[in-house]
Design a protein around this motif. Structure first.
Motif, PDB file in Angstrom:
ATOM      1  N   LYS A  32     105.078  92.391  35.470  1.00  0.00           N
ATOM      2  CA  LYS A  32     105.532  93.336  36.398  1.00  0.00           C
ATOM      3  C   LYS A  32     106.679  92.877  37.149  1.00  0.00           C
ATOM      4  O   LYS A  32     107.531  93.846  37.702  1.00  0.00           O
ATOM      5  N   SER A  33     107.242  91.783  37.010  1.00  0.00           N
ATOM      6  CA  SER A  33     108.412  91.181  37.708  1.00  0.00           C
ATOM      7  C   SER A  33     109.630  91.495  36.802  1.00  0.00           C
ATOM      8  O   SER A  33     110.758  91.460  37.040  1.00  0.00           O
ATOM      9  N   LYS A  34     109.384  92.085  35.392  1.00  0.00           N
ATOM     10  CA  LYS A  34     110.286  92.208  34.427  1.00  0.00           C
ATOM     11  C   LYS A  34     110.769  93.757  34.543  1.00  0.00           C
ATOM     12  O   LYS A  34     109.935  94.649  34.290  1.00  0.00           O
ATOM     13  N   ILE A  35     111.872  94.019  35.224  1.00  0.00           N
ATOM     14  CA  ILE A  35     112.348  95.645  35.518  1.00  0.00           C
ATOM     15  C   ILE A  35     113.854  95.779  34.826  1.00  0.00           C
ATOM     16  O   ILE A  35     114.488  94.731  34.633  1.00  0.00           O
ATOM     17  N   GLN A  36     114.260  96.934  34.796  1.00  0.00           N
ATOM     18  CA  GLN A  36     115.559  97.461  34.431  1.00  0.00           C
ATOM     19  C   GLN A  36     116.384  96.983  35.252  1.00  0.00           C
ATOM     20  O   GLN A  36     116.193  97.074  36.422  1.00  0.00           O
ATOM     21  N   PRO A  37     117.876  96.813  35.063  1.00  0.00           N
ATOM     22  CA  PRO A  37     118.332  96.585  33.579  1.00  0.00           C
ATOM     23  C   PRO A  37     117.754  95.379  32.920  1.00  0.00           C
ATOM     24  O   PRO A  37     117.320  94.229  33.696  1.00  0.00           O
ATOM     25  N   PRO A  38     117.815  95.295  31.786  1.00  0.00           N
ATOM     26  CA  PRO A  38     117.601  93.998  31.099  1.00  0.00           C
ATOM     27  C   PRO A  38     118.762  92.825  31.428  1.00  0.00           C
ATOM     28  O   PRO A  38     119.583  93.113  31.951  1.00  0.00           O
ATOM     29  N   GLU A 288     109.939  80.582  27.719  1.00  0.00           N
ATOM     30  CA  GLU A 288     110.168  80.826  29.096  1.00  0.00           C
ATOM     31  C   GLU A 288     109.685  82.224  29.472  1.00  0.00           C
ATOM     32  O   GLU A 288     109.802  82.452  30.576  1.00  0.00           O
ATOM     33  N   GLY A 289     109.254  82.855  28.599  1.00  0.00           N
ATOM     34  CA  GLY A 289     108.496  84.041  29.066  1.00  0.00           C
ATOM     35  C   GLY A 289     109.460  85.403  28.861  1.00  0.00           C
ATOM     36  O   GLY A 289     109.208  86.587  29.197  1.00  0.00           O
ATOM     37  N   ARG A 290     110.659  85.158  28.362  1.00  0.00           N
ATOM     38  CA  ARG A 290     111.739  86.287  28.052  1.00  0.00           C
ATOM     39  C   ARG A 290     111.412  87.114  26.949  1.00  0.00           C
ATOM     40  O   ARG A 290     111.080  86.401  25.928  1.00  0.00           O
ATOM     41  N   ILE A 291     111.555  88.465  27.085  1.00  0.00           N
ATOM     42  CA  ILE A 291     111.223  89.231  25.887  1.00  0.00           C
ATOM     43  C   ILE A 291     112.406  89.673  25.346  1.00  0.00           C
ATOM     44  O   ILE A 291     113.206  89.948  26.061  1.00  0.00           O
ATOM     45  N   TRP A 300     121.415 104.425  17.418  1.00  0.00           N
ATOM     46  CA  TRP A 300     121.180 103.570  18.608  1.00  0.00           C
ATOM     47  C   TRP A 300     120.757 102.262  18.103  1.00  0.00           C
ATOM     48  O   TRP A 300     119.636 102.072  17.434  1.00  0.00           O
ATOM     49  N   ASN A 301     121.349 101.070  18.272  1.00  0.00           N
ATOM     50  CA  ASN A 301     120.903  99.772  17.769  1.00  0.00           C
ATOM     51  C   ASN A 301     121.427  98.897  19.117  1.00  0.00           C
ATOM     52  O   ASN A 301     122.593  98.863  19.645  1.00  0.00           O
ATOM     53  N   TRP A 302     120.670  98.302  19.600  1.00  0.00           N
ATOM     54  CA  TRP A 302     120.466  97.211  20.650  1.00  0.00           C
ATOM     55  C   TRP A 302     119.540  95.978  20.460  1.00  0.00           C
ATOM     56  O   TRP A 302     118.812  95.806  19.861  1.00  0.00           O
ATOM     57  N   LEU A 303     120.160  94.873  21.110  1.00  0.00           N
ATOM     58  CA  LEU A 303     119.487  93.661  21.316  1.00  0.00           C
ATOM     59  C   LEU A 303     119.250  93.371  22.613  1.00  0.00           C
ATOM     60  O   LEU A 303     120.536  93.428  23.576  1.00  0.00           O
ATOM     61  N   GLN A 304     118.214  93.403  23.156  1.00  0.00           N
ATOM     62  CA  GLN A 304     117.896  93.353  24.748  1.00  0.00           C
ATOM     63  C   GLN A 304     117.023  92.430  25.070  1.00  0.00           C
ATOM     64  O   GLN A 304     116.124  91.820  24.266  1.00  0.00           O
ATOM     65  N   ILE A 305     117.277  91.509  26.271  1.00  0.00           N
ATOM     66  CA  ILE A 305     116.300  90.365  26.677  1.00  0.00           C
ATOM     67  C   ILE A 305     116.117  90.842  28.174  1.00  0.00           C
ATOM     68  O   ILE A 305     116.751  91.301  28.918  1.00  0.00           O
ATOM     69  N   PHE A 306     114.716  90.696  27.971  1.00  0.00           N
ATOM     70  CA  PHE A 306     114.147  91.024  29.768  1.00  0.00           C
ATOM     71  C   PHE A 306     113.440  89.684  30.163  1.00  0.00           C
ATOM     72  O   PHE A 306     112.924  89.028  29.391  1.00  0.00           O
TER      73      PHE A 306
END
Length: 306
Positions: A32-38, A288-291, A300-306
Motif C-alpha cells: 500500500k506504500s507503493k503509489i503513483q508515480p513510479p 528489495e520489494g520493488r515491482i 504504448w510501451n513502458w518499463l516501470q518500477i514501483f
C-alpha cells in the motif's frame, strides 16, 4: 526448493502451508506504500535506450540490472536499477541469434530465454548475463525436449531444474540444469499454460482457464485451483500472461482490463491494487520489494518500477 517426499501426504503439505501463511501474513511487504508515480520509467520507442514491444522481464538481484525481452526487436536489453540503458544482445543472425524472445529467468549467472514462433524454431536459449551466448535446446514438436510456443519459465534454486510452460502442447516440461529431460505434467489438466512459479510446497501454473492459477505438489499432482477471472471476479481480464510470487509469497498479477497490478496475500486474498498507465503485460520484483512492470501494446510501451 526440495522436492516433496513421495510418502509425505499432500494433505499435510496443504495444512502446513496454510498454517504457515496464517502465522506470517501480517509480516508481508506493505504494497500500500507503493503509489503513483513510479520510481523510475523507461519510455517506449525504437532507440537503444527505449523499450519496444517488451514481452518478458527479469532482474539480477546481485546487481539490480533489469533484463527485458523485446519480442519484435529480436533482442534482450539490459537496464540498471534506475531504468538507464546499459547494453543489448541478440539479433536474428549469428550463432547466438534470438528471434522473438518471450520470457526470461535468471539462475546464478545464467539467463534462460524462451523463443518463437514465426521464422524461428521453438527453443530455450542460454546466455551468460554479460551477453555471451552459451547454447540452445529444443525444437518444434510434441515429444520430450520439443516445444510448441514455449512461454513462461522458472528455475528451482535448490537444484537448477528448469520449468517451462510448453503452451501449445498444454503441459509444463521440467529439464535438469544440464538441459536434459526430467519430467512433464499438466497434460489433460491445463489448456494453455502461460507462466510458472515455485514456492516451498507448490508449483503454481497460470493457465488460460478459470480459475487461472493451479497448484501442483512436487509429485506433480494437482492440489487446488485459485483466483477466479471475469467481470466482478478477482481478476477482470480473461487472459493474463504472467504473474510473480515475491519472497513473502504474495502473488502479483498484471490485470490488463483494470490497468492495475493485483496483489494477493499468501491466503490468496486480494489485498491491494497498483494502477499502471495502460496494459500491464509482464512483471517481476527484486529482493528489495520493488515491482518491475512492462507495458506492451501497439501504441504504448513502458518499463516501470514501483
Amino acid at each position: 526448493m526440495a522436492t516433496a517426499n513421495p510418502s509425505f501426504s499432500t494433505e499435510i503439505i496443504s495444512e502446513l502451508d496454510l498454517k504457515r501463511d496464517r502465522e506470517n501474513v501480517k509480516s508481508r511487504v506493505d504494497y500500500k506504500s507503493k503509489i503513483q508515480p513510479p520510481l523510475s520509467v523507461c519510455v517506449g520507442g525504437r532507440g537503444m535506450d527505449r523499450v519496444f514491444d517488451p514481452h518478458g522481464v527479469t532482474v539480477d538481484n546481485s546487481t539490480g540490472d533489469i533484463y527485458v525481452a523485446e519480442f519484435n526487436n529480436d533482442c534482450i536489453k539490459v537496464f540498471d536499477s534506475n531504468c538507464k540503458y546499459i547494453f543489448q544482445f541478440g539479433g536474428k543472425v549469428g550463432e547466438g541469434k534470438i528471434c522473438y524472445p518471450r520470457c526470461l529467468v535468471i539462475y546464478r549467472d545464467i539467463l534462460y530465454i524462451s523463443q518463437g514462433p514465426y521464422v524461428s524454431s521453438f527453443c530455450i536459449i542460454k546466455y551468460q548475463l554479460d551477453g555471451r551466448y552459451i547454447c540452445r535446446i529444443g525444437t518444434d514438436g510434441e515429444d520430450e525436449m520439443e516445444f510448441t510456443i514455449p512461454y513462461g519459465l522458472t528455475v528451482d534454486k535448490s537444484n537448477g531444474d528448469i520449468y517451462i510452460c510448453d503452451t501449445g502442447n498444454e503441459r509444463v516440461q521440467i529439464l535438469t540444469n544440464a538441459l536434459t529431460f526430467k519430467s512433464q505434467f499438466g497434460k489433460d489438466l491445463l489448456s494453455s499454460p502461460l507462466d510458472v512459479k515455485l514456492t516451498e510446497y507448490f508449483i503454481f501454473v497460470m493457465d488460460d482457464s478459470n480459475p487461472c492459477l493451479h497448484l501442483f505438489d512436487y509429485n506433480l499432482i494437482l492440489q487446488k485451483s485459485i483466483i477466479s477471472k471475469g467481470p466482478g471476479m478477482q481478476v477482470t481480464e480473461s487472459y493474463s500472461y504472467s504473474f510473480f510470487i515475491d519472497n513473502s509469497r504474495n502473488i502479483l498479477i498484471p490485470d490488463q482490463e483494470s490497468n492495475a497490478i493485483l496483489i494477493f496475500n499468501p491466503l490468496y486474498e486480494l489485498i491491494h491494487k497498483i494502477s499502471v498507465n495502460k496494459n500491464p503485460f509482464g512483471i517481476t520484483a527484486d529482493d528489495e520489494g520493488r515491482i518491475i512492470v512492462i507495458v506492451s501494446c501497439t501504441d504504448w510501451n513502458w518499463l516501470q518500477i514501483f
